[in-house]
Design a protein around this motif. Structure first.
Motif, mmCIF file in Angstrom:
data_model
loop_
_atom_site.group_PDB
_atom_site.id
_atom_site.type_symbol
_atom_site.label_atom_id
_atom_site.label_comp_id
_atom_site.label_asym_id
_atom_site.label_seq_id
_atom_site.Cartn_x
_atom_site.Cartn_y
_atom_site.Cartn_z
ATOM 1 N N CYS A 138 -3.245 -1.866 -5.929
ATOM 2 C CA CYS A 138 -3.182 -0.911 -7.033
ATOM 3 C C CYS A 138 -3.726 0.452 -6.626
ATOM 4 C CB CYS A 138 -3.983 -1.429 -8.220
ATOM 5 S SG CYS A 138 -3.382 -3.010 -8.827
ATOM 6 N N TYR A 139 -3.226 1.466 -7.319
ATOM 7 C CA TYR A 139 -3.674 2.824 -7.065
ATOM 8 C C TYR A 139 -3.616 3.592 -8.386
ATOM 9 C CZ TYR A 139 -4.698 6.437 -3.592
ATOM 10 O OH TYR A 139 -5.325 7.393 -2.823
ATOM 11 N N ASN A 140 -4.617 4.406 -8.641
ATOM 12 C CA ASN A 140 -4.695 5.121 -9.916
ATOM 13 C C ASN A 140 -3.992 6.467 -9.857
ATOM 14 O OD1 ASN A 140 -6.363 3.009 -10.487
ATOM 15 N ND2 ASN A 140 -8.003 4.251 -11.306
ATOM 16 N N TYR A 185 -4.069 3.890 5.099
ATOM 17 C CA TYR A 185 -3.706 5.272 5.396
ATOM 18 C C TYR A 185 -4.249 6.203 4.323
ATOM 19 C CZ TYR A 185 0.739 5.636 2.672
ATOM 20 O OH TYR A 185 1.693 5.705 1.702
ATOM 21 N N ASP A 186 -4.824 7.272 4.819
ATOM 22 C CA ASP A 186 -5.644 8.132 3.974
ATOM 23 C C ASP A 186 -4.783 8.960 3.031
ATOM 24 O OD1 ASP A 186 -7.756 9.423 2.895
ATOM 25 O OD2 ASP A 186 -8.629 10.062 4.797
ATOM 26 N N PHE A 187 -5.028 8.756 1.743
ATOM 27 C CA PHE A 187 -4.222 9.442 0.741
ATOM 28 C C PHE A 187 -5.074 10.410 -0.081
ATOM 29 C CE2 PHE A 187 -0.683 9.345 -2.404
ATOM 30 C CZ PHE A 187 0.364 9.337 -1.513
ATOM 31 N N ARG A 188 -6.356 10.486 0.263
ATOM 32 C CA ARG A 188 -7.274 11.297 -0.543
ATOM 33 C C ARG A 188 -6.887 12.772 -0.537
ATOM 34 N NH1 ARG A 188 -12.695 9.975 2.301
ATOM 35 N NH2 ARG A 188 -11.257 10.128 4.046
ATOM 36 N N LYS A 191 2.015 9.305 -6.106
ATOM 37 C CA LYS A 191 2.249 10.719 -5.771
ATOM 38 C C LYS A 191 3.363 11.291 -6.656
ATOM 39 C CE LYS A 191 4.274 12.014 -1.812
ATOM 40 N NZ LYS A 191 4.382 12.181 -0.349
ATOM 41 N N ILE A 224 -2.608 17.566 -4.987
ATOM 42 C CA ILE A 224 -1.777 17.515 -6.203
ATOM 43 C C ILE A 224 -2.621 17.856 -7.441
ATOM 44 C CG2 ILE A 224 -0.323 16.053 -7.682
ATOM 45 C CD1 ILE A 224 0.462 14.481 -5.172
ATOM 46 N N ASP A 262 -13.370 8.425 -8.792
ATOM 47 C CA ASP A 262 -12.215 8.664 -7.929
ATOM 48 C C ASP A 262 -11.874 10.149 -7.762
ATOM 49 O OD1 ASP A 262 -11.873 5.986 -7.503
ATOM 50 O OD2 ASP A 262 -10.403 5.722 -9.098
ATOM 51 N N PHE A 263 -12.016 10.906 -8.848
ATOM 52 C CA PHE A 263 -11.603 12.323 -8.795
ATOM 53 C C PHE A 263 -12.691 13.227 -9.353
ATOM 54 C CE2 PHE A 263 -7.887 9.674 -10.006
ATOM 55 C CZ PHE A 263 -7.165 9.785 -8.846
ATOM 56 N N ILE A 272 -3.901 14.131 -0.162
ATOM 57 C CA ILE A 272 -2.712 14.364 -0.990
ATOM 58 C C ILE A 272 -3.086 14.353 -2.471
ATOM 59 C CG2 ILE A 272 -0.448 13.399 -1.637
ATOM 60 C CD1 ILE A 272 -0.300 12.448 1.348
ATOM 61 N N ASP A 273 -3.926 13.389 -2.858
ATOM 62 C CA ASP A 273 -4.415 13.321 -4.245
ATOM 63 C C ASP A 273 -5.112 14.625 -4.629
ATOM 64 O OD1 ASP A 273 -3.624 10.915 -5.278
ATOM 65 O OD2 ASP A 273 -5.437 9.828 -4.718
ATOM 66 N N LYS A 322 1.001 3.978 -3.209
ATOM 67 C CA LYS A 322 0.546 5.359 -3.016
ATOM 68 C C LYS A 322 1.679 6.368 -3.214
ATOM 69 C CE LYS A 322 -3.466 4.373 -0.249
ATOM 70 N NZ LYS A 322 -4.142 4.397 1.039
ATOM 71 N N ASN A 334 2.185 11.551 -10.309
ATOM 72 C CA ASN A 334 1.252 12.653 -10.533
ATOM 73 C C ASN A 334 1.959 13.998 -10.668
ATOM 74 O OD1 ASN A 334 -1.240 11.376 -10.693
ATOM 75 N ND2 ASN A 334 -1.483 11.293 -8.479
ATOM 76 N N LEU A 335 3.106 14.116 -10.038
ATOM 77 C CA LEU A 335 3.853 15.376 -10.094
ATOM 78 C C LEU A 335 4.911 15.390 -11.204
ATOM 79 C CD1 LEU A 335 4.285 15.933 -6.266
ATOM 80 C CD2 LEU A 335 3.069 17.462 -7.791
ATOM 81 N N PHE A 362 -3.651 10.330 -11.982
ATOM 82 C CA PHE A 362 -4.451 11.156 -12.905
ATOM 83 C C PHE A 362 -3.591 11.914 -13.905
ATOM 84 C CE2 PHE A 362 -4.246 13.237 -8.704
ATOM 85 C CZ PHE A 362 -3.411 14.300 -9.012
ATOM 86 N N GLU A 364 0.840 -1.209 0.000
ATOM 87 C CA GLU A 364 0.000 0.000 0.000
ATOM 88 C C GLU A 364 0.874 1.257 0.000
ATOM 89 O OE1 GLU A 364 -2.766 0.215 3.284
ATOM 90 O OE2 GLU A 364 -3.040 2.353 2.929
ATOM 91 N N GLN A 415 -10.464 8.297 -3.892
ATOM 92 C CA GLN A 415 -9.801 7.055 -4.286
ATOM 93 C C GLN A 415 -9.266 6.300 -3.064
ATOM 94 O OE1 GLN A 415 -6.569 5.417 -7.431
ATOM 95 N NE2 GLN A 415 -6.159 7.439 -6.664
ATOM 96 N N ASN A 416 -9.512 5.012 -3.043
ATOM 97 C CA ASN A 416 -8.931 4.132 -2.027
ATOM 98 C C ASN A 416 -8.142 3.046 -2.737
ATOM 99 O OD1 ASN A 416 -10.065 5.233 0.511
ATOM 100 N ND2 ASN A 416 -12.008 4.727 -0.470
#
Lengths: 138, 150
Positions: free
Chosen positions: A103-105, B40-43, A50, B49, B88-89, B45-46, A46, A53-54, A107, A42, B143-144
């Motif tokens: 998995c994590y998406n 752990y919450d990443f929403r 991050k 960004i 998700d977004f 940060i998403d 994530k 995305n940047l 954008f 996880e 998103q999770n």
């Protein structure tokens, strides 16, 4: 012979041994959670998202993935299967245990290519294994 | 002769001590299991960004906010994947508090519920001044992580 002193010592020794057993057990319980494959899969999915995305097209991403490779060795996951990228679905997946991946998406509309040979680069000189990702225009 | 009777209360203390020790170890085990099993919450940060990306893009480029193809231009120039059908977004752009564009299924109204339920988006709002207009950008992520069996 001082029997009373012996008895007190014996009783205290039992309590001390019990406390040591309890703390050892606690240590193993916590460390098993901390080094669990699910937690690290996880984390990597994530954090990778991050960074991606940047990122801008033309960037080359280098990430320290040493912990992931250590877990993969323990769980018998081949290095080239740890990290996978689906550019169509814009998805990063991390596999640190057999039979499941996290998995994590992302954008950011870019195409990613893992350029590390064998999935990761072995840092023979540095002692740190890394992952190289090339960012290109979608 | 040894006074065994006097030692009995001391030995009996172990019956109190053991349950207390078990309770402490058990609580730590349950606590750490709860802590580590929770994602752990990443929403946030998403959302931050995404907001940064849209804000920088709007600052650096000129957009006609009344154009029909605004959505397509935002995707292309801001380098964002198509999120119109995404759960998700979301992105909302307002010019002087008037909504000009909304991308994504979720909306600002659901942001308030993000603390109560992880399925709702965590949002980020920022504003910029451009050509005398105030542009407000709200982005959100619900998103999770996705566990997949392979």
């Amino acid at each position: 012979m001082n029997h009373k002193a012996d008895d007190v010592m014996m009783n205290n020794a039992i309590y001390i041994i019990l406390v040591i057993i309890a703390f050892t057990l606690t240590y193993f319980i916590i460390s098993s959670h901390v080094s669990s494959a699910a937690v690290w899969a996880e984390f990597y999915s994530k954090e990778l998202t991050k960074v991606v995305n940047l990122a801008e097209p033309g960037d080359q991403i280098t990430l320290d993935v040493h912990k992931a490779t250590q877990i993969a060795v323990n769980k018998e996951v081949p290095f080239n299967e740890i990290f996978s990228i689906d550019n169509q679905a814009k998805k990063i997946c991390v596999k640190l245990a057999k039979g499941r991946q996290t998995c994590y998406n992302f954008f950011n509309d870019v195409n990613l290519t893992i350029t590390s040979q064998n999935g990761v680069d072995f840092g023979i000189a540095t002692g740190v294994n890394t992952l190289q990702i090339k960012v290109e225009k979608s | 002769m040894k006074n065994k009777k006097a030692q009995l209360p001391y030995a009996m203390m172990i019956l109190v001590f053991l349950p207390i020790l078990t309770l402490i170890v058990g609580s730590i085990a349950i606590g750490s299991a709860m802590f580590f099993s929770d994602e752990y919450d990443f929403r946030k940060i998403d959302a931050e960004i995404l907001n940064y990306k849209v804000r920088s893009c709007l600052k650096d480029n000129e957009f006609d906010f009344s154009a029909q193809d605004l959505e397509e231009k935002i995707y292309n120039m801001c380098q964002i994947k198509k999120i119109s059908q995404s759960n998700d977004f979301f992105i909302t752009i307002k010019i002087n508090l008037e909504q000009k564009l909304h991308l994504g299924v979720e909306s600002e109204s659901s942001c308030i519920l993000s603390d109560k339920n992880k399925q709702f988006p965590v949002c980020e709002t920022s504003s910029i001044q451009k050509n005398g207009d105030e542009i407000t950008i709200t982005t959100g992520s619900s998103q999770n992580k996705k566990e997949e069996k392979i």
